[in-house]
Design an enzyme around this catalytic site. Sequence first.
Site, PDB file in Angstrom:
ATOM      1  N   TRP A   1      61.862  31.980  63.231  1.00 57.42           N
ATOM      2  CA  TRP A   1      61.251  32.758  62.152  1.00 57.42           C
ATOM      3  C   TRP A   1      62.297  33.236  61.175  1.00 57.42           C
ATOM      4  CZ3 TRP A   1      56.607  31.398  61.602  1.00 57.42           C
ATOM      5  CH2 TRP A   1      55.758  31.210  62.699  1.00 57.42           C
TER       6      TRP A   1
ATOM      7  N   ASP B   1      61.171  41.875  59.764  1.00 55.75           N
ATOM      8  CA  ASP B   1      59.944  41.176  60.155  1.00 55.75           C
ATOM      9  C   ASP B   1      59.571  41.689  61.549  1.00 55.75           C
ATOM     10  OD1 ASP B   1      57.964  39.464  61.000  1.00 55.75           O
ATOM     11  OD2 ASP B   1      59.120  37.606  60.694  1.00 55.75           O
TER      12      ASP B   1
ATOM     13  N   LYS C   1      49.291  39.586  65.992  1.00 60.81           N
ATOM     14  CA  LYS C   1      49.922  39.732  67.307  1.00 60.81           C
ATOM     15  C   LYS C   1      49.694  41.133  67.880  1.00 60.81           C
ATOM     16  CE  LYS C   1      52.574  35.940  66.036  1.00 60.81           C
ATOM     17  NZ  LYS C   1      53.387  35.483  64.920  1.00 60.81           N
TER      18      LYS C   1
HETATM   19  C1  LIG Z   1      53.951  34.735  63.985  1.00 57.23           C
HETATM   20  C2  LIG Z   1      55.173  35.145  63.259  1.00 57.23           C
HETATM   21  C3  LIG Z   1      55.354  34.855  61.898  1.00 57.23           C
HETATM   22  C4  LIG Z   1      54.377  34.027  61.088  1.00 57.23           C
HETATM   23  O1  LIG Z   1      53.302  34.773  60.741  1.00 57.23           O
HETATM   24  P1  LIG Z   1      52.133  34.182  59.783  1.00 57.23           P
HETATM   25  O2  LIG Z   1      51.278  35.401  59.644  1.00 57.23           O
HETATM   26  O3  LIG Z   1      51.495  33.065  60.524  1.00 57.23           O
HETATM   27  O4  LIG Z   1      52.752  33.748  58.526  1.00 57.23           O
HETATM   28  C5  LIG Z   1      56.493  35.320  61.287  1.00 57.23           C
HETATM   29  N1  LIG Z   1      57.407  36.032  61.955  1.00 57.23           N
HETATM   30  C6  LIG Z   1      57.276  36.322  63.271  1.00 57.23           C
HETATM   31  C7  LIG Z   1      58.321  37.107  63.969  1.00 57.23           C
HETATM   32  C8  LIG Z   1      56.143  35.884  63.953  1.00 57.23           C
HETATM   33  O5  LIG Z   1      56.001  36.167  65.261  1.00 57.23           O
END
Ligand SMILES: *Cc1c(COP(=O)(O)O)cnc(C)c1O
Length: 362
Positions: free
Chosen positions: A103, A173, A197
């Site tokens: 990511w 993030d 999540k």
């Molecule tokens: C799942 C995830 C993403 C991607 O998220 P989207 O909403 O599908 O764009 C980005 N960063 C992390 C750490 C993730 O777990």
Amino acid sequence: MSDRIYNFNPGPAALPLPALEKAQKELLNYMGTGMSMMETSHRSKEFDEVLNECKSLLTSLMKIPENYQVLFLQGGASLQFAMIPMNFLEDGKSADYINTGSWSAKAIKEAKLISKVNIAATSENDDFRLIPKQEDIQFDPAACYAHITSNNTIKGTQWPAFPDTGNVPLIVDMSSDILCREVDVKQFGLIYAGAQKNLGGSGVTLVIIRNDLLEKQARELPTMLRYTTYSEKNSLYNTPPSFAIYIVKLCMEWVRDQGGVTAIQKFNEEKGRLLYGMMEKYPEFYRGTVEPGSRSLMNVTMRLPSEDLEKQFISEAKEAGFHGLKGHRSVGGIRVSMYNAISVKAIQDLCGFMETFQKKNS
Ligand SMILES: *Cc1c(COP(=O)(O)O)cnc(C)c1O
């Protein structure tokens, strides 16, 4: 609810049952309106209350200070990878990024399209098994911002504490570990997270942004790509993902009813103690893939002695009611995603299954 499985999917992931039940109860007739929240105008009093209640729950649960705005966007965390450099990375200047896995790498790729990126640290040479230490990070004091991924969903690592970036705004993030533990929001210029999540369903992205960053506009941008569009209109410039925001609100009520983030953190620590404890009991069989000091409480990754055993583990687990345990296709092995909605009981039961499986197959 005996037909509900143990759902260890990495995202979209399990949601708290009380939130789903409330959504079900209100689905056909939201608060006597005779229609679903999905069918309600985003300009209505009803939705306005949902939006503001969702913000106020997040604000109190995360103790978000007054000089921050809570925004709801679309495009997932992946659009944030691009919006962050578009808004804050000035031409000719650079931003610091720490590469701790897939990511982070995607965020770096987008920033490079806008201007220069300084990789302040990377754990790539260690196959992303660890989080870099403060003394191994080369922050640039002139950087527009520094970016980290707080939990590496695929690799199974998590920052145990956040790095000090001095006066450079730290952007994080938090898609896969937001609200899993107490965090001091003041350490960050901007926090973002896709909801699917730890916050709710897919379709909405939470952004918590400090006011001074809203004033930094690196360049002219289309309306929908500017953070100020969302902050000035209370996330209602255009039609927001209203049903997804409503689900986040229900999930935040559940977090509150559990005793807030303090209580959630305790459950998560207990889950981690149980599962990592089981792996440590059979270290030759359940082989953790990350350094103990960098272990994630949200995504626990391991390898078994052979790929055949891994396949057998995944299929027997599924038969026993434990779903979603396959590692990400890029790394293989086993991954147990245990976000906030996964109960301590679920991990106890999974550990019971693991113990039996180990005895039968070693
Ligand atoms: C799942 C995830 C993403 C991607 O998220 P989207 O909403 O599908 O764009 C980005 N960063 C992390 C750490 C993730 O777990």
